[in-house]
Motif scaffolding. Structure first.
Motif, PDB file in Angstrom:
ATOM      1  N   ALA A   1       0.817  -1.228   0.000  1.00  0.00           N
ATOM      2  CA  ALA A   1       0.000   0.000   0.000  1.00  0.00           C
ATOM      3  C   ALA A   1       0.847   1.273   0.000  1.00  0.00           C
ATOM      4  O   ALA A   1       0.354   2.351   0.294  1.00  0.00           O
ATOM      5  CB  ALA A   1      -0.992   0.019   1.167  1.00  0.00           C
ATOM      6  N   GLN A   2       2.135   1.152  -0.314  1.00  0.00           N
ATOM      7  CA  GLN A   2       3.001   2.329  -0.423  1.00  0.00           C
ATOM      8  C   GLN A   2       3.328   2.593  -1.899  1.00  0.00           C
ATOM      9  O   GLN A   2       3.294   1.669  -2.713  1.00  0.00           O
ATOM     10  CB  GLN A   2       4.316   2.107   0.349  1.00  0.00           C
ATOM     11  CG  GLN A   2       4.148   1.739   1.812  1.00  0.00           C
ATOM     12  CD  GLN A   2       3.453   2.818   2.636  1.00  0.00           C
ATOM     13  OE1 GLN A   2       3.231   3.939   2.177  1.00  0.00           O
ATOM     14  NE2 GLN A   2       3.065   2.465   3.847  1.00  0.00           N
TER      15      GLN A   2
ATOM     16  N   TYR B   1       8.170   5.592  -0.389  1.00  0.00           N
ATOM     17  CA  TYR B   1       8.122   6.730   0.523  1.00  0.00           C
ATOM     18  C   TYR B   1       7.013   6.515   1.543  1.00  0.00           C
ATOM     19  O   TYR B   1       5.872   6.230   1.182  1.00  0.00           O
ATOM     20  CB  TYR B   1       7.846   8.012  -0.275  1.00  0.00           C
ATOM     21  CG  TYR B   1       7.766   9.270   0.557  1.00  0.00           C
ATOM     22  CD1 TYR B   1       8.919   9.963   0.917  1.00  0.00           C
ATOM     23  CD2 TYR B   1       6.533   9.767   0.990  1.00  0.00           C
ATOM     24  CE1 TYR B   1       8.846  11.125   1.679  1.00  0.00           C
ATOM     25  CE2 TYR B   1       6.458  10.925   1.753  1.00  0.00           C
ATOM     26  CZ  TYR B   1       7.616  11.597   2.091  1.00  0.00           C
ATOM     27  OH  TYR B   1       7.551  12.745   2.850  1.00  0.00           O
TER      28      TYR B   1
ATOM     29  N   ASN C   1       5.064   8.209   4.925  1.00  0.00           N
ATOM     30  CA  ASN C   1       4.839   9.499   5.591  1.00  0.00           C
ATOM     31  C   ASN C   1       5.158   9.468   7.086  1.00  0.00           C
ATOM     32  O   ASN C   1       4.796   8.537   7.798  1.00  0.00           O
ATOM     33  CB  ASN C   1       3.368   9.907   5.437  1.00  0.00           C
ATOM     34  CG  ASN C   1       3.025  10.263   4.007  1.00  0.00           C
ATOM     35  OD1 ASN C   1       3.462  11.291   3.496  1.00  0.00           O
ATOM     36  ND2 ASN C   1       2.248   9.408   3.363  1.00  0.00           N
TER      37      ASN C   1
ATOM     38  N   GLU D   1      -1.351  10.331  -0.077  1.00  0.00           N
ATOM     39  CA  GLU D   1      -2.099   9.062  -0.179  1.00  0.00           C
ATOM     40  C   GLU D   1      -3.232   9.175  -1.202  1.00  0.00           C
ATOM     41  O   GLU D   1      -3.502   8.231  -1.950  1.00  0.00           O
ATOM     42  CB  GLU D   1      -2.689   8.671   1.192  1.00  0.00           C
ATOM     43  CG  GLU D   1      -1.675   8.478   2.315  1.00  0.00           C
ATOM     44  CD  GLU D   1      -0.749   7.299   2.115  1.00  0.00           C
ATOM     45  OE1 GLU D   1      -0.944   6.528   1.153  1.00  0.00           O
ATOM     46  OE2 GLU D   1       0.203   7.148   2.918  1.00  0.00           O
TER      47      GLU D   1
ATOM     48  N   LEU E   1      -4.644   4.979   5.622  1.00  0.00           N
ATOM     49  CA  LEU E   1      -3.341   4.793   4.972  1.00  0.00           C
ATOM     50  C   LEU E   1      -2.253   5.596   5.697  1.00  0.00           C
ATOM     51  O   LEU E   1      -1.127   5.127   5.859  1.00  0.00           O
ATOM     52  CB  LEU E   1      -3.422   5.193   3.497  1.00  0.00           C
ATOM     53  CG  LEU E   1      -4.212   4.205   2.619  1.00  0.00           C
ATOM     54  CD1 LEU E   1      -4.508   4.802   1.256  1.00  0.00           C
ATOM     55  CD2 LEU E   1      -3.447   2.881   2.472  1.00  0.00           C
TER      56      LEU E   1
ATOM     57  N   ASP F   1       1.123   4.191   7.857  1.00  0.00           N
ATOM     58  CA  ASP F   1       2.485   4.748   7.864  1.00  0.00           C
ATOM     59  C   ASP F   1       2.956   5.004   9.299  1.00  0.00           C
ATOM     60  O   ASP F   1       4.106   4.739   9.644  1.00  0.00           O
ATOM     61  CB  ASP F   1       2.531   6.051   7.052  1.00  0.00           C
ATOM     62  CG  ASP F   1       2.346   5.808   5.555  1.00  0.00           C
ATOM     63  OD1 ASP F   1       1.976   4.679   5.178  1.00  0.00           O
ATOM     64  OD2 ASP F   1       2.582   6.744   4.769  1.00  0.00           O
TER      65      ASP F   1
HETATM   66 CA    CA Z   1       1.804   5.591   2.837  1.00  0.00          CA
END
Ligand code: CA
Length: 229
Positions: free
Chosen positions: A54-55, A103, A105, A121, A185, A189
């Motif tokens: 999910a990144q 990346y 956050n 996101e 999301l 992170d």
């Molecule tokens: Ca993320």
């Protein structure tokens, strides 16, 4: 004072002097050996690499090495890293298919970090092909001086998004930023930030190695080469 006593006093003075010199040399050698130990490693090996599920992931998914940046759009060092270290890193390892780049956050600068993260996101969800352009342009917009001033607002992220996606649906982007999914999301992170004990931004991880100094390109290279073996 007899000459014998004087000679003895002189001898003990030299003894004190020699001892002092030896201590100074010993301390210096210790410091040097500690420094080279840190420099040789350049990073700390952890149990695992951060999950990039999910990144955003740039580069060949089959690459053996995963580079992860824990960053914050409000963080001046992250902007500096993106302008100094990243271009070379991308050229040497991501463009060549040796490594991927992700990346994650980090929210170290309050509400504005959250705005940047939610926008990031949401752009990834709505316009995945334009994500990295948005990412770079948002860092470009960070003021070079006076980065503590309020600049990372809803208006700013919509403006930046519109610059990279000319036919942007602004209402849709704003609505997506306000949805629970975007918050979840960003929350994912945060879980990774806590799991990997991130204390500063940018933090760079090469597979499971956390790089001690993110601006030390040689240390990053060494960790990547190790991962490529
Ligand atoms: Ca993320």
């Amino acid at each position: 004072m007899s000459s014998k006593k004087a000679a003895k006093a002189g001898g003990s003075r030299y003894f004190v002097l020699y001892t002092a010199i030896i201590i100074v040399i010993a301390v210096a050698l210790f410091v040097i050996s500690q420094q080279s130990k840190g420099g040789d490693e350049g990073g700390v090996s952890l149990d695992s690499a951060p999950s990039t599920v999910a990144q955003p992931v740039m580069g060949d998914p089959a690459a053996k090495v995963s580079i992860v940046e824990f960053g914050d759009y409000k963080c001046p060092s992250c902007k500096a890293w993106g302008e100094t270290v990243w271009p070379q890193l991308k050229k040497d390892y991501v463009d060549t298919g040796k490594a991927t780049f992700s990346y994650i956050n980090v929210l170290f600068h309050g509400e504005e970090s959250v705005t940047g993260a939610l926008a990031s996101e949401s752009m990834l969800k709505l316009y995945p092909d334009q994500f990295w352009n948005f990412h770079k342009k948002l860092f470009d917009e960070q003021p070079d001086n006076d980065h503590n001033s309020t600049w990372l607002t809803d208006e700013k992220v919509l403006e930046v998004a519109n610059a990279v996606v000319p036919d942007l649906n602004k209402e849709q982007l704003k609505a997506t930023m306000d949805m629970e999914e975007a918050s979840k999301l960003v929350g994912l992170d945060e879980i990774l930030v806590n799991q990997f004990n991130i204390e500063g931004t940018p933090t760079i991880m090469i597979n499971e190695v956390q790089i001690t100094n993110p601006f030390d390109y040689e240390a990053i290279q060494a960790a990547i080469e190790q991962g490529l073996k």
